[in-house]
Design a protein around this motif. Structure first.
Motif, PDB file in Angstrom:
ATOM      1  N   VAL A 151       0.831  -1.205   0.000  1.00 53.49           N
ATOM      2  CA  VAL A 151       0.000   0.000   0.000  1.00 53.49           C
ATOM      3  C   VAL A 151       0.866   1.257   0.000  1.00 53.49           C
ATOM      4  O   VAL A 151       0.649   2.184  -0.793  1.00 53.49           O
ATOM      5  CB  VAL A 151      -0.939   0.000   1.219  1.00 53.49           C
ATOM      6  N   THR A 152       1.870   1.298   0.877  1.00 55.68           N
ATOM      7  CA  THR A 152       2.734   2.483   0.920  1.00 55.68           C
ATOM      8  C   THR A 152       3.553   2.613  -0.361  1.00 55.68           C
ATOM      9  O   THR A 152       3.792   3.735  -0.829  1.00 55.68           O
ATOM     10  CB  THR A 152       3.671   2.433   2.140  1.00 55.68           C
ATOM     11  N   ASP A 153       3.969   1.490  -0.944  1.00 55.78           N
ATOM     12  CA  ASP A 153       4.711   1.539  -2.212  1.00 55.78           C
ATOM     13  C   ASP A 153       3.890   2.206  -3.302  1.00 55.78           C
ATOM     14  O   ASP A 153       4.418   2.995  -4.104  1.00 55.78           O
ATOM     15  CB  ASP A 153       5.064   0.114  -2.674  1.00 55.78           C
ATOM     16  N   THR A 154       2.625   1.871  -3.357  1.00 59.72           N
ATOM     17  CA  THR A 154       1.754   2.427  -4.398  1.00 59.72           C
ATOM     18  C   THR A 154       1.679   3.948  -4.293  1.00 59.72           C
ATOM     19  O   THR A 154       1.817   4.669  -5.293  1.00 59.72           O
ATOM     20  CB  THR A 154       0.339   1.822  -4.287  1.00 59.72           C
ATOM     21  N   ILE A 155       1.479   4.433  -3.086  1.00 69.46           N
ATOM     22  CA  ILE A 155       1.396   5.886  -2.884  1.00 69.46           C
ATOM     23  C   ILE A 155       2.752   6.532  -3.152  1.00 69.46           C
ATOM     24  O   ILE A 155       2.840   7.597  -3.789  1.00 69.46           O
ATOM     25  CB  ILE A 155       0.918   6.193  -1.452  1.00 69.46           C
ATOM     26  N   GLN A 156       3.819   5.906  -2.668  1.00 65.73           N
ATOM     27  CA  GLN A 156       5.158   6.474  -2.857  1.00 65.73           C
ATOM     28  C   GLN A 156       5.515   6.593  -4.332  1.00 65.73           C
ATOM     29  O   GLN A 156       6.117   7.574  -4.758  1.00 65.73           O
ATOM     30  CB  GLN A 156       6.177   5.610  -2.115  1.00 65.73           C
ATOM     31  N   THR A 157       5.138   5.594  -5.132  1.00 66.23           N
ATOM     32  CA  THR A 157       5.430   5.656  -6.559  1.00 66.23           C
ATOM     33  C   THR A 157       4.724   6.831  -7.214  1.00 66.23           C
ATOM     34  O   THR A 157       5.299   7.523  -8.071  1.00 66.23           O
ATOM     35  CB  THR A 157       5.003   4.342  -7.248  1.00 66.23           C
ATOM     36  N   LEU A 158       3.485   7.071  -6.828  1.00 61.03           N
ATOM     37  CA  LEU A 158       2.723   8.183  -7.398  1.00 61.03           C
ATOM     38  C   LEU A 158       3.344   9.530  -7.047  1.00 61.03           C
ATOM     39  O   LEU A 158       3.175  10.519  -7.770  1.00 61.03           O
ATOM     40  CB  LEU A 158       1.272   8.136  -6.898  1.00 61.03           C
ATOM     41  N   VAL A 159       4.071   9.593  -5.932  1.00 70.37           N
ATOM     42  CA  VAL A 159       4.744  10.833  -5.531  1.00 70.37           C
ATOM     43  C   VAL A 159       6.146  10.911  -6.131  1.00 70.37           C
ATOM     44  O   VAL A 159       6.591  11.968  -6.579  1.00 70.37           O
ATOM     45  CB  VAL A 159       4.814  10.926  -3.989  1.00 70.37           C
ATOM     46  N   ILE A 160       6.844   9.775  -6.149  1.00 73.34           N
ATOM     47  CA  ILE A 160       8.243   9.748  -6.571  1.00 73.34           C
ATOM     48  C   ILE A 160       8.402  10.129  -8.042  1.00 73.34           C
ATOM     49  O   ILE A 160       9.266  10.937  -8.400  1.00 73.34           O
ATOM     50  CB  ILE A 160       8.851   8.340  -6.322  1.00 73.34           C
ATOM     51  N   LEU A 161       7.595   9.549  -8.922  1.00 75.78           N
ATOM     52  CA  LEU A 161       7.779   9.754 -10.357  1.00 75.78           C
ATOM     53  C   LEU A 161       7.681  11.235 -10.764  1.00 75.78           C
ATOM     54  O   LEU A 161       8.574  11.746 -11.443  1.00 75.78           O
ATOM     55  CB  LEU A 161       6.782   8.905 -11.145  1.00 75.78           C
TER      56      LEU A 161
END
Length: 504
Positions: A181-191
């Protein structure tokens, strides 16, 4: 330099926010040990893509590709890094499907090693895999600690403790469920943050034309994709990354987390495409740093942040600090979970009658122990790239005989070990970073070959592959791959989640 208190406050706010997200996401969803270590069948295509990208693209992409661009050959080295990072994800498309076919109830790569090859190769794979994951953690914490020390003067130990400690909290509670779950949100912010950082730096430094002229004036080989040292770097990094990821339990977990094989193929395939521009963008910061004369002896690993300080005002640098912290958390929680899952699954095999709650506690306990060790290494300030290369060498020699067990029933455990050892011996003999340790052996200096990263990695992988083929051709283990799954203990009994009993 950014204010230490401000940077520290933003770091605390970032890690605290994602810790809360992870805890809430896992609440009531971790009903068994199997949920905790594999989250089996819960990730669709989009979610799987996001968690694979976030897991693989840790803070190292702000350090290693930039270091490669600044000190190992410019754009040619970066291209090799980007392609080399995509290859293992593409390989997981067929390999992952095969894993799910051979061991549909599995949890870890060490489970497979034991069931397929026996205790000897199991121990070999266990040591190499855990060593790599530990080094990955240490390198991540080394990178973020060095970055915050550079831009804000924050002591290394404070950064390592904050980022590692908060990530550990939600990981130890929610396992892979929280991580996905945290990976999904982090990817949306990181990119978007990474793209905006590069575009902003390009504009602030005068545009592509100015940087091109500066690079040509400083060192024209920075822009030469055919520069031989850069090509050699790209080649051995590709072998290094390939071997390491094939023995990365975090990737194996996500193979099982896919809700169906089509999601696995789509998730890993799209992730392979996404990581290429990410690494290219990060690596070009290193080329810019070298072109502008910002890198000095020992500073290439923080080239990304040297450019930031040169180009951006304080508020932009702080935004990139958030990016770096998120990158660390996204990969650190993967490694924490991966190590815990290996131990939990192995304890279940060794102790048939142990309660599953005890397995759960044991996995969490080891996660904490490994995290503390990684934090200690992370404050020492070692080269991030050198840390990775050391762990990658062992994996490069072991992954071919290991994966061969998925496809051939002839290869024996002793044959796989012999192939792995032969690759490691050749790799270490040529490995430049091992030269100081080998030199203490009497007479070693007279017989050791000329050190070369390229020969070390290609030799380690190539010789182990040849030895694997010979062993499979001359022996017959008589293993029935269709029966391996019967040896796997199911871990789907209910456990206590968040202080209350959860029924199946």
């Amino acid at each position: 330099m950014v204010s230490s208190s401000l940077a520290l406050g933003i770091t605390i706010a970032t890690v605290a926010a994602f810790t809360v997200v992870g805890l809430l996401a896992a609440r009531g969803r971790v009903r068994s040990v199997d949920d905790f270590i594999s989250a089996r069948g819960t990730a669709g295509r989009g979610t799987l893509t996001a968690t694979v990208v976030a897991s693989m693209m840790g803070a190292w992409i702000l350090f290693s590709p930039a270091e490669a661009g600044a000190a190992f050959g410019g754009v040619g080295a970066i291209l090799g890094y980007a392609i080399g990072s995509a290859v293992p994800l593409l390989l997981f498309v067929p390999v992952g499907a095969r894993i799910r076919t051979v061991m549909p109830s599995g949890h870890s790569l060490t489970e497979f090693a034991y069931a397929r090859f026996g205790a000897g190769m199991y121990l070999f794979v266990l040591l190499v895999s855990v060593f790599y994951m530990f080094i990955f953690l240490a390198a991540e914490l080394t990178g973020i600690a060095g970055a915050l020390a550079l831009v804000a003067g924050i002591p290394h130990w404070q950064t390592a403790l904050l980022v590692g400690g908060f990530t550990l909290v939600y990981t130890a509670y929610g396992g892979l469920v929280a991580s996905i779950v945290t990976d999904t949100i982090q990817t949306l912010v990181i990119l978007p943050l990474l793209a905006i950082s590069f575009a902003g730096a390009l504009l602030a430094l005068g545009g592509a034309g100015e940087l091109h002229a500066a690079a040509v004036a400083t060192d024209a080989t920075l822009l030469d994709p055919t520069f031989r040292p850069a090509l050699e770097f790209g080649a051995y990094v590709a072998f290094a990354i390939l071997g390491a990821n094939m023995l990365n339990q975090g990737m194996w977990q996500r193979v099982y987390a896919a809700d169906e094989t089509s999601s696995l193929r789509r998730g890993f395939g799209v992730a392979a495409i996404v990581v290429i521009p990410m690494i290219l963008l990060a690596g070009l910061f290193g080329v810019a740093a070298a072109a502008l004369g910002l890198t000095e002896a020992g500073t290439a690993s923080v080239a990304f942040f040297l450019v930031l300080e040169e180009a951006f005002p304080t508020w932009v640098t702080l935004a990139v600090v958030v990016l770096a912290v998120l990158l660390v958390m996204s990969s650190a929680d993967t490694m924490f979970n991966a190590i815990a899952s290996v131990v939990t699954a192995d304890l279940a095999r060794v102790f048939d009658d142990v309660e599953q709650r005890t397995l759960w506690i044991g996995g969490r306990g080891l996660t904490i122990a490994v995290a503390l060790g990684a934090m200690v290494v992370g404050v020492q300030g070692y080269s991030v790239l050198e840390l990775f290369l050391t762990a990658d060498l062992l994996a490069a020699a072991v992954f071919v005989p290991f994966l061969a067990g998925l496809y051939t029933e002839r290869l024996t455990g002793s044959g796989a070990i012999a192939a792995s050892v032969s690759g490691i011996v050749v790799g270490i003999a040529f490995f430049p970073l091992a030269r100081a340790a080998l030199a203490v052996i009497p007479g070693a200096g007279d017989v050791l070959p000329e050190p070369s990263f390229l020969v070390a990695f290609v030799g380690a992988t190539g010789l182990s592959a040849v030895a694997t083929a010979l062993a499979a051709a001359t022996t017959d283990a008589g293993v029935d791959l269709d029966t391996l799954d019967r040896e796997i203990r199911r871990l789907d009994d209910s456990v206590t989640d968040g202080g209350r009993e959860v029924d199946e």
